[in-house]
Write a protein that holds these residues in place. Structure first.
Motif, short mmCIF file in Angstrom:
data_model
loop_
_atom_site.label_atom_id
_atom_site.label_comp_id
_atom_site.label_asym_id
_atom_site.label_seq_id
_atom_site.Cartn_x
_atom_site.Cartn_y
_atom_site.Cartn_z
N VAL A 19 0.84 -1.20 0.00
CA VAL A 19 0.00 0.00 0.00
C VAL A 19 0.88 1.24 0.00
O VAL A 19 1.81 1.37 0.79
CB VAL A 19 -0.93 0.02 1.24
CG1 VAL A 19 -1.66 1.35 1.35
CG2 VAL A 19 -1.94 -1.12 1.15
N VAL A 57 -15.66 5.94 -7.62
CA VAL A 57 -16.20 5.23 -6.47
C VAL A 57 -15.79 6.00 -5.21
O VAL A 57 -14.68 6.54 -5.16
CB VAL A 57 -15.72 3.75 -6.48
CG1 VAL A 57 -14.22 3.62 -6.46
CG2 VAL A 57 -16.34 2.96 -5.35
N PHE A 99 -9.07 -3.23 -1.85
CA PHE A 99 -7.64 -3.49 -1.69
C PHE A 99 -7.13 -3.05 -0.33
O PHE A 99 -6.23 -3.66 0.24
CB PHE A 99 -6.85 -2.77 -2.80
CG PHE A 99 -5.41 -3.18 -2.85
CD1 PHE A 99 -5.02 -4.29 -3.59
CD2 PHE A 99 -4.44 -2.50 -2.14
CE1 PHE A 99 -3.70 -4.70 -3.61
CE2 PHE A 99 -3.12 -2.91 -2.16
CZ PHE A 99 -2.75 -4.01 -2.89
N ALA A 128 -4.83 -0.97 -8.75
CA ALA A 128 -3.91 -2.02 -8.26
C ALA A 128 -4.21 -3.31 -9.03
O ALA A 128 -3.78 -3.46 -10.16
CB ALA A 128 -4.07 -2.17 -6.75
N ALA A 132 -11.78 -2.49 -8.33
CA ALA A 132 -12.65 -1.30 -8.35
C ALA A 132 -13.00 -0.96 -9.80
O ALA A 132 -14.16 -0.67 -10.12
CB ALA A 132 -11.95 -0.13 -7.67
P1 5GP Z 1 -7.88 -2.33 -7.07
O1 5GP Z 1 -9.37 -2.51 -6.96
O2 5GP Z 1 -7.44 -1.92 -8.44
O3 5GP Z 1 -7.13 -3.50 -6.54
O4 5GP Z 1 -7.51 -1.14 -6.09
C1 5GP Z 1 -7.97 0.15 -6.36
C2 5GP Z 1 -8.70 0.75 -5.20
O5 5GP Z 1 -8.11 0.39 -3.97
C3 5GP Z 1 -8.67 2.26 -5.31
O6 5GP Z 1 -9.99 2.72 -5.40
C4 5GP Z 1 -7.99 2.74 -4.03
O7 5GP Z 1 -8.90 3.40 -3.23
C5 5GP Z 1 -7.51 1.48 -3.32
N1 5GP Z 1 -6.03 1.28 -3.40
C6 5GP Z 1 -5.39 0.25 -4.02
N2 5GP Z 1 -4.08 0.31 -3.79
C7 5GP Z 1 -3.87 1.39 -3.04
C8 5GP Z 1 -2.67 1.97 -2.47
O8 5GP Z 1 -1.53 1.50 -2.61
N3 5GP Z 1 -2.85 3.11 -1.75
C9 5GP Z 1 -4.08 3.67 -1.55
N4 5GP Z 1 -4.14 4.80 -0.84
N5 5GP Z 1 -5.22 3.15 -2.06
C10 5GP Z 1 -5.11 2.01 -2.79
#
Ligand code: 5GP
Length: 192
Positions: A19, A57, A99, A128, A132
């Motif tokens: 993160v 979102v 995430f 990530a 989302a």
């Molecule tokens: P995904 O769904 O692509 O795995 O992650 C995207 C979502 O998770 C974003 O909307 C964000 O809010 C959160 N997120 C994912 N990785 C990080 C990170 O390293 N730092 C932060 N602050 N938010 C993250």
């Protein structure tokens, strides 16, 4: 975007679990001047694509999404992670594994705010593994709307979500792409 990479390098903090904390300038305390420049960059890419709705979102995508929508002269709509007492009517819904928090949310958008006439740009702070983004894309699909593209502030490229989305033919703009955060050292894509 060099300015964003510089801010991440100077102020971002790498936490356990892959993160990146950007709370001091993007998603808790907000550097509005930097975010405005990020929105300009997104609009330079998508400004002539006929976007009439920006979708994000809650909560941390909202600030950037609203600046983009203001520049494009269109509405911004955000998917909520739970239904509030004042949310009325039928909803599009999609499951989304978070995430940064444990568990799965059902994200919802009222049907009256998204429909087949809409040309949608999805905007978020982070990409990530892509959960989302998938949830938002599923809502766009359920609404019968057209997905114009996606813009994110920070893509953690090594987690694969972005490359998967590009392979699927989506126009994805990431303002900063991180290739590695090993041992707390942030390396950007294209950086030697
Ligand atoms: P995904 O769904 O692509 O795995 O992650 C995207 C979502 O998770 C974003 O909307 C964000 O809010 C959160 N997120 C994912 N990785 C990080 C990170 O390293 N730092 C932060 N602050 N938010 C993250």
């Amino acid at each position: 975007m060099k300015l964003l990479e510089k801010a991440i390098a100077e102020k971002g903090r790498v936490f356990e679990g892959d993160v990146l904390n950007v709370g001091s300038f993007i998603n808790h305390q907000i550097d509005s001047v930097l975010l405005a420049k990020m929105a300009d960059e997104i609009c330079a890419h998508f400004g002539d694509k006929g976007v009439n709705k920006v979708l994000t979102v809650e909560a941390s995508g909202i600030a950037l999404a609203i600046l983009v929508a203001e520049r494009l002269g269109c509405m911004m709509v955000f998917a909520k992670k739970s239904r509030a007492l004042n949310d009325a009517g039928e909803m599009y819904a999609a499951e989304c594994r978070s995430f940064t928090r444990p568990g799965v949310n059902t994200v919802i958008v009222p049907k009256e705010y998204l429909g087949s006439d809409d040309n949608v740009l999805i905007v978020d702070d982070f990409l990530a593994v892509g959960n989302a983004a998938s949830a938002l894309r599923s809502i766009v699909e359920k609404a019968g709307a057209h997905l114009c593209g996606m813009a994110v502030a920070v893509e953690k490229g090594y987690q694969g979500g972005g490359d998967k989305i590009r392979k699927e033919g989506v126009d994805l703009l990431s303002l900063a792409v991180i290739d590695s955060m090993e041992n707390g050292k942030i390396t950007f894509r294209g950086q030697l």
